[in-house]
Scaffold this motif. Sequence first.
Motif, PDB file in Angstrom:
ATOM      1  N   ASN A  16       0.822  -1.210   0.000  1.00 41.52           N
ATOM      2  CA  ASN A  16       0.000   0.000   0.000  1.00 41.52           C
ATOM      3  C   ASN A  16       0.856   1.260   0.000  1.00 41.52           C
ATOM      4  OD1 ASN A  16      -2.406  -1.381  -0.081  1.00 41.52           O
ATOM      5  ND2 ASN A  16      -2.749  -1.318   2.130  1.00 41.52           N
ATOM      6  N   ARG A  19       2.300   1.823  -3.538  1.00 43.65           N
ATOM      7  CA  ARG A  19       1.267   2.434  -4.390  1.00 43.65           C
ATOM      8  C   ARG A  19       1.133   3.910  -4.112  1.00 43.65           C
ATOM      9  NH1 ARG A  19      -3.506   2.242  -5.837  1.00 43.65           N
ATOM     10  NH2 ARG A  19      -3.086   1.367  -7.858  1.00 43.65           N
ATOM     11  N   GLU A  23       1.602   7.009  -6.537  1.00 45.95           N
ATOM     12  CA  GLU A  23       0.481   7.887  -6.893  1.00 45.95           C
ATOM     13  C   GLU A  23       0.828   9.349  -6.663  1.00 45.95           C
ATOM     14  OE1 GLU A  23      -3.403   6.961  -5.308  1.00 45.95           O
ATOM     15  OE2 GLU A  23      -3.006   4.825  -5.490  1.00 45.95           O
ATOM     16  N   ASN A  44       6.327  -4.404  -7.256  1.00 44.25           N
ATOM     17  CA  ASN A  44       5.811  -3.136  -7.756  1.00 44.25           C
ATOM     18  C   ASN A  44       6.693  -1.926  -7.465  1.00 44.25           C
ATOM     19  OD1 ASN A  44       3.560  -4.492  -8.733  1.00 44.25           O
ATOM     20  ND2 ASN A  44       2.458  -4.265  -6.805  1.00 44.25           N
ATOM     21  N   TYR A 367     -14.646  -6.197  -1.254  1.00 39.04           N
ATOM     22  CA  TYR A 367     -13.333  -5.644  -1.556  1.00 39.04           C
ATOM     23  C   TYR A 367     -12.249  -6.407  -0.807  1.00 39.04           C
ATOM     24  CZ  TYR A 367     -16.529  -2.107  -3.186  1.00 39.04           C
ATOM     25  OH  TYR A 367     -17.553  -1.486  -3.826  1.00 39.04           O
ATOM     26  N   VAL A 368     -11.229  -6.823  -1.538  1.00 41.36           N
ATOM     27  CA  VAL A 368     -10.191  -7.664  -0.943  1.00 41.36           C
ATOM     28  C   VAL A 368      -8.819  -7.036  -1.151  1.00 41.36           C
ATOM     29  CG1 VAL A 368      -9.163  -9.967  -0.932  1.00 41.36           C
ATOM     30  CG2 VAL A 368     -11.558  -9.696  -1.529  1.00 41.36           C
ATOM     31  N   GLN A 369      -7.987  -7.117  -0.128  1.00 39.23           N
ATOM     32  CA  GLN A 369      -6.560  -6.875  -0.303  1.00 39.23           C
ATOM     33  C   GLN A 369      -5.872  -8.152   0.145  1.00 39.23           C
ATOM     34  OE1 GLN A 369      -4.901  -3.315   1.415  1.00 39.23           O
ATOM     35  NE2 GLN A 369      -6.553  -2.028   0.661  1.00 39.23           N
TER      36      GLN A 369
ATOM     37  N   PHE B 362      -3.968  -4.508  -5.856  1.00 37.56           N
ATOM     38  CA  PHE B 362      -4.816  -4.265  -4.689  1.00 37.56           C
ATOM     39  C   PHE B 362      -4.302  -3.025  -3.985  1.00 37.56           C
ATOM     40  CE2 PHE B 362      -1.403  -6.983  -3.060  1.00 37.56           C
ATOM     41  CZ  PHE B 362      -1.027  -6.310  -1.912  1.00 37.56           C
ATOM     42  N   GLY B 363      -5.112  -2.483  -3.133  1.00 37.05           N
ATOM     43  CA  GLY B 363      -4.666  -1.302  -2.398  1.00 37.05           C
ATOM     44  C   GLY B 363      -5.839  -0.417  -2.055  1.00 37.05           C
ATOM     45  N   VAL B 366      -8.744   0.534  -4.532  1.00 37.09           N
ATOM     46  CA  VAL B 366      -8.546  -0.247  -5.763  1.00 37.09           C
ATOM     47  C   VAL B 366      -9.398  -1.503  -5.625  1.00 37.09           C
ATOM     48  CG1 VAL B 366      -6.878  -1.537  -7.147  1.00 37.09           C
ATOM     49  CG2 VAL B 366      -6.200   0.606  -6.048  1.00 37.09           C
ATOM     50  N   TYR B 367     -10.326  -1.710  -6.539  1.00 38.97           N
ATOM     51  CA  TYR B 367     -11.295  -2.792  -6.401  1.00 38.97           C
ATOM     52  C   TYR B 367     -11.322  -3.639  -7.667  1.00 38.97           C
ATOM     53  CZ  TYR B 367     -12.468   0.354  -2.650  1.00 38.97           C
ATOM     54  OH  TYR B 367     -12.372   1.158  -1.540  1.00 38.97           O
ATOM     55  N   LYS B 401      -5.174   8.759 -11.624  1.00 41.07           N
ATOM     56  CA  LYS B 401      -3.824   8.383 -11.199  1.00 41.07           C
ATOM     57  C   LYS B 401      -3.839   7.000 -10.542  1.00 41.07           C
ATOM     58  CE  LYS B 401       0.483   9.337 -10.884  1.00 41.07           C
ATOM     59  NZ  LYS B 401       1.275   9.560 -12.094  1.00 41.07           N
ATOM     60  N   LYS B 402      -4.852   6.754  -9.720  1.00 43.47           N
ATOM     61  CA  LYS B 402      -4.976   5.449  -9.054  1.00 43.47           C
ATOM     62  C   LYS B 402      -5.125   4.325 -10.075  1.00 43.47           C
ATOM     63  CE  LYS B 402      -6.774   6.093  -4.458  1.00 43.47           C
ATOM     64  NZ  LYS B 402      -5.592   5.488  -3.816  1.00 43.47           N
ATOM     65  N   ILE B 405      -1.795   3.558 -11.853  1.00 43.88           N
ATOM     66  CA  ILE B 405      -0.848   2.772 -11.047  1.00 43.88           C
ATOM     67  C   ILE B 405      -1.370   1.334 -10.888  1.00 43.88           C
ATOM     68  CG2 ILE B 405       0.389   2.612  -8.849  1.00 43.88           C
ATOM     69  CD1 ILE B 405       1.227   5.100 -10.249  1.00 43.88           C
ATOM     70  N   ALA B 406      -2.671   1.190 -10.704  1.00 38.92           N
ATOM     71  CA  ALA B 406      -3.240  -0.155 -10.556  1.00 38.92           C
ATOM     72  C   ALA B 406      -3.013  -0.976 -11.821  1.00 38.92           C
ATOM     73  CB  ALA B 406      -4.727  -0.063 -10.230  1.00 38.92           C
ATOM     74  N   ARG B 408      -0.520  -0.683 -13.809  1.00 36.56           N
ATOM     75  CA  ARG B 408       0.896  -1.080 -13.816  1.00 36.56           C
ATOM     76  C   ARG B 408       1.116  -2.314 -12.958  1.00 36.56           C
ATOM     77  NH1 ARG B 408       5.103   3.586 -14.164  1.00 36.56           N
ATOM     78  NH2 ARG B 408       3.826   5.246 -15.030  1.00 36.56           N
ATOM     79  N   GLU B 409       0.309  -2.449 -11.910  1.00 34.51           N
ATOM     80  CA  GLU B 409       0.500  -3.559 -10.981  1.00 34.51           C
ATOM     81  C   GLU B 409      -0.152  -4.856 -11.471  1.00 34.51           C
ATOM     82  OE1 GLU B 409       0.536  -0.859  -6.899  1.00 34.51           O
ATOM     83  OE2 GLU B 409      -1.071  -2.289  -7.236  1.00 34.51           O
ATOM     84  N   PHE B 411      -0.758  -7.903 -13.415  1.00 38.48           N
ATOM     85  CA  PHE B 411       0.137  -8.706 -14.242  1.00 38.48           C
ATOM     86  C   PHE B 411      -0.484 -10.057 -14.577  1.00 38.48           C
ATOM     87  CE2 PHE B 411       3.750 -11.732 -14.581  1.00 38.48           C
ATOM     88  CZ  PHE B 411       4.221 -11.272 -15.799  1.00 38.48           C
ATOM     89  N   ARG B 423      -3.541   1.246 -19.778  1.00 40.09           N
ATOM     90  CA  ARG B 423      -2.643   2.088 -18.997  1.00 40.09           C
ATOM     91  C   ARG B 423      -2.231   3.313 -19.815  1.00 40.09           C
ATOM     92  NH1 ARG B 423       3.434   0.278 -17.934  1.00 40.09           N
ATOM     93  NH2 ARG B 423       4.094   2.453 -17.975  1.00 40.09           N
TER      94      ARG B 423
ATOM     95  N   LYS D  75       6.953  -6.731 -18.267  1.00 40.54           N
ATOM     96  CA  LYS D  75       5.748  -6.680 -17.434  1.00 40.54           C
ATOM     97  C   LYS D  75       4.494  -6.469 -18.298  1.00 40.54           C
ATOM     98  CE  LYS D  75       4.392  -5.360 -12.884  1.00 40.54           C
ATOM     99  NZ  LYS D  75       4.568  -4.539 -11.709  1.00 40.54           N
TER     100      LYS D  75
END
Lengths: 507, 507, 173, 173
Positions: A16, A19, A23, A44, A367-369, B362-363, B366-367, B401-402, B405-406, B408-409, B411, B423, D75
């Motif tokens: 987190n 991220r 951001e 990341n 919602y999951v992390q 996740f974060g 971010v859903y 912005k969120k 970045i999401a 980018r994560e 994969f 992206r 990636k």
Amino acid sequence: MFNTVLIANRGLIAANCVRAVKELGMKAIIAYDQEDAESAAVRNADAAYVLRPTPDYSRPYLDVNQIVDLASELKVDAVHPGYGFLAQNMEFAQALKDRGIAFIAPKSEGVFDFANKHVVKAYAARAGLPILPGSESFVEREWLFRFANAIQYPLVIKSVYGYGGVGMKVIHSEEELEAGFNEVRHLCDRHLKCSPDVFLEKYLPGAQHVEFPVLRDAKGVTIVLPEQECSVQRRFQKLVVETPSPRLSPQMRSRLESEIRVLVNRLEVFGFATVEFLIKDGHAYFLEINGYIQPSHTATTLLTGVDLVKEQINILSGGDLEIDPGLINRHGHVVGSFIYAEDPDADFAPSPGVVERLHLPFGEEVYVQSNIFSGAVVSPLYDSMVAKLMVRGLTRKEALKKLEIALREFFVEGVKTNIPLMRALISSEEYAKGDVTPTYLDRPEQRRHLVEQIKTAQEQEIAALVAALSLHRDGIEESPVLAGESNAADISAASRWMNRRRSTPQV
Amino acid sequence: MFNTVLIANRGLIAANCVRAVKELGMKAIIAYDQEDAESAAVRNADAAYVLRPTPDYSRPYLDVNQIVDLASELKVDAVHPGYGFLAQNMEFAQALKDRGIAFIAPKSEGVFDFANKHVVKAYAARAGLPILPGSESFVEREWLFRFANAIQYPLVIKSVYGYGGVGMKVIHSEEELEAGFNEVRHLCDRHLKCSPDVFLEKYLPGAQHVEFPVLRDAKGVTIVLPEQECSVQRRFQKLVVETPSPRLSPQMRSRLESEIRVLVNRLEVFGFATVEFLIKDGHAYFLEINGYIQPSHTATTLLTGVDLVKEQINILSGGDLEIDPGLINRHGHVVGSFIYAEDPDADFAPSPGVVERLHLPFGEEVYVQSNIFSGAVVSPLYDSMVAKLMVRGLTRKEALKKLEIALREFFVEGVKTNIPLMRALISSEEYAKGDVTPTYLDRPEQRRHLVEQIKTAQEQEIAALVAALSLHRDGIEESPVLAGESNAADISAASRWMNRRRSTPQV
Amino acid sequence: MNYTVRSGKTHSINIDRSTDFSAPFTIRVNDRDYSVAIRKTHSDGRIKSLLINNRVYPVEVQRRGDGFPSRIFLKGVPFDVNIESVESTRYKPDQPERSVSGDIHAALPGQVIKYFCGEGDTVEAGQPLLILEAMKMENEILAPKTGVVKRICVREGIIVAKDDLLMEIGDPE
Amino acid sequence: MNYTVRSGKTHSINIDRSTDFSAPFTIRVNDRDYSVAIRKTHSDGRIKSLLINNRVYPVEVQRRGDGFPSRIFLKGVPFDVNIESVESTRYKPDQPERSVSGDIHAALPGQVIKYFCGEGDTVEAGQPLLILEAMKMENEILAPKTGVVKRICVREGIIVAKDDLLMEIGDPE
């Protein structure tokens, strides 16, 4: 603003932070233990540096010198400590300051040693907040019995720098006092890496635990966010979080909010902090201020839309708190559960291992992390939290139902988890009524009783069917017990893992 | 309330329906194609029944008789069709009605054939909503040229029962007219399983596409929810969704909301529907009403806290719309991207296969909803959407912005996806300004240009490094081309997959 | 074959000897028939996922020392089971003799932090032998019997897997 | 070894012949040194994930018919690459003769819906041979050359994998 931030932590909080830093347009560097090489934070980050093992086998995330040296070498502008580990470590804070590196933790003009629970408690009392009776802080054993006699049992021994449920011990009678004192001091030395100072405080059984996140920027602009109800715990760690609290009256809420404003203004807090209260029989007692982002803060974020991790970094990097209060939502209800790789049937013994299959729940308002994936290794060396599962509903009732169904969908194979227990808890009448206190799950019979409640008669039949089918078809597997020997059998169920517990292979 | 609901669909929508049905305390049964045996919907349903393959190799989810027979045999109270497939199929609706089984789709006292785009459009015109010029509906080829001449080019040929981007064809000149007509009719027959009726409508290049979800219960209680901006599409399917729309003025929003109220009250809509508009140069045109839950509705749910899937089933099972308007949040901003297993570099050719590795982002805020997992097979037989990624911010800028970045994560290894394109799009200046229309990504050069924008000079160097290293270390792999033969080489890049396209192995 | 299985109540279960497990089959539990199909097995052939009355159940079978199932996990939820009788005796194992082993295995994965004894030392039953640390907690392992430390198998600082042999205690001299 | 690689611009890359790939190593690109470590490889030894300047890069290498890398995914983001020269010639493959094959392979997985021809039929280059359906779309496969249908390898309705042989067209009689 910072250019580069080093994150000195692991797990969900590290991911987190990576991220949030990105951001904000800054560069995120992670310092990691080799055990965490496959983690999201490492994947990341803009750059990742492995930490060396320590000579005493303690976790490298606690290695002040190594992390400070790395931060210097990489010329980072700031270090984010996450929570736990070095988040409230004064030695670490000082070493960074000496090298001109910012430490992402709250500052106070009023109190230099802001992480010291005892100092801040005294300050709160002077600011007029009700507090629980307690002792001075001390190191020498000789004060222990004197203070304990004055306060009377039950009481809590607290490390002044404790956190994350570590460094606290509830004492019910004089017999437990000395062992408890020694245990807390051992934890200070080994796990908290902090000074051995402790203090005693009256213990309030059955009290409700409520926390308010607060943001305050350098100019004094302050936002007090909706509270988190954190009343279901095991070993002082949260298992469930709700926001808003189902048991806080609007009057109490607004009184606590104004008390918080008085306190943070007096202390001239700069940054992000969490103000914690114990509530019992309509009375609220200031408990402590924590300076780190906790796992439960995701619930407040989901309710309000305010990304606390990002705002924390933003204001401590010199940014203004520019949130338009009109955009903050305070309606609806969020409930979340923390998923641990552990076995509630065996005293919450950690259950590390390889995640063989994983199906995360998903769906509207679910919602999951999670930092595990199929094939991930849950390390035996670290905290066993593997996921946060949060749901939102328009009402508390809707949210509880959503969480129950989401927990049914959450499937992990390879490590044991608290998912069935959480499902049983959330669907129980007691929980729905809001009758649950932090010690509710302490008794194994209580936990077992809860899980029995969710089993239908048909599922019992099916379990019997599977047992018979498995014997019939798969036969008898080679026994793990050596012929004529028995101590390997059921050893995991017998072994008790507590903050510090003795266990003996069962004979 | 229903006791048992059969869900006749697949993928994310089926899983969401299973959840919603269970949350409402009903039993969820899924009917599935063997290809989907490992899906979340099958795993989580109270019972799962496999559908037989069809004689003409069409998808079993389109097999009206088989599904109706299963529903009868299982004595379910209702069938949820999800979206697409039989969601707007009149034959299916009638067959269920004949057997006394409820169909979870909106009803209208005003219009029996509510799924008929042409009928509803005429109704909207009579209710005073502005519409685009268009023709009568027709089947015979002879009307085609006559109507086209009256409307002039560019125009759209639309199946009256089309959905999900299938059954529409933009025609730019008379030369394309007949082929387009034949193509739409072929799609009606093969993919939509509906009558061949079509109509023509003026095509508005560069118009903005905005949709409003509406709930209306049997008593006429109506809630119009915040609109979704769906202006980035490929082949009429949404790639990005935002709510609220960044380009809708408060005046326009409130005018459209009242037009919607007039329309749904006139039609006496009962259930859930989406009212769609095209907007250009400050003018809004009513486009159509859809009766199904679309993937983009998750954005409205994330913004407002209203679970549309659940409310839809609730009111159609006879429940009241009991939402307290005070609990609905309308602040903040949601942006979401749909992730497809496809190759934007090869004309969005589907990229089915085995998901070898998967790391979901996740974060905070971010859903994700995803029906793939490590080891999952993306079937070549179905729509290639594998995930929805939504983020929420207090402002649009924060949300974009969120999402960047999401992305980018996020994969995925094993299948190609549109993640890099998404992206690139989200981080582009054009998108930030809100200058993007539904045809924005149609041109391959545009897509390629966007993706080039996100590559740094250093990444280009690293790609070159990896190429050299891979040749140096891994050597030359055995060529997939048979000696002296060439047509297997680069065939996948050359093969164009469109609604209906011809391709020839490259020589 | 008839099985009597306790899981909550006691259940009578009949599995036909000639059942073909490669196709869906029926198992009678008490007075009710359950339709069962094996969906997935582990690489060694053990059951991994079942379809029972058209519902998917990922299953995990935990066994006792004698190989009999003792706990069934249905989608992660644990059910204690006890097979009280089997019509045939072919599954009846000999009861193992219960003597105390001096082998100390790791009950769970963890890191060996410290030994309190060395090879050749005499230890008494109940005496602390070593500390194993896992997930922020310490587990102090006590001697299961009185004897002499024959061998220390793992160095301090080593991360061990579940069931790894840590040390051996021989009979007293 | 010196490589000249086009990726956007043209880059000069030097990899030392004696490099030990099991430890971190250095590669010079143009005038800059990159620290590189191989984090993960596929089961056949090919590179799967690299650490370059301390940053994690999952990589995928797509190769041309002659085995040279043509596209690198960092990636998931595709970079077109072209190795323009290699100092040594040992990687220079013979240019394959370009003739047209009559083998029709599936370009992508899908379901064979319909054939427009049968075995023994004469087909002309460009004539539709069959329809392959995938993900709501139809792909009409055209004949790559004029000839006779020697063999139809897959029945209608069958789901095929990428590269499966669908039919063979022989030279005209």
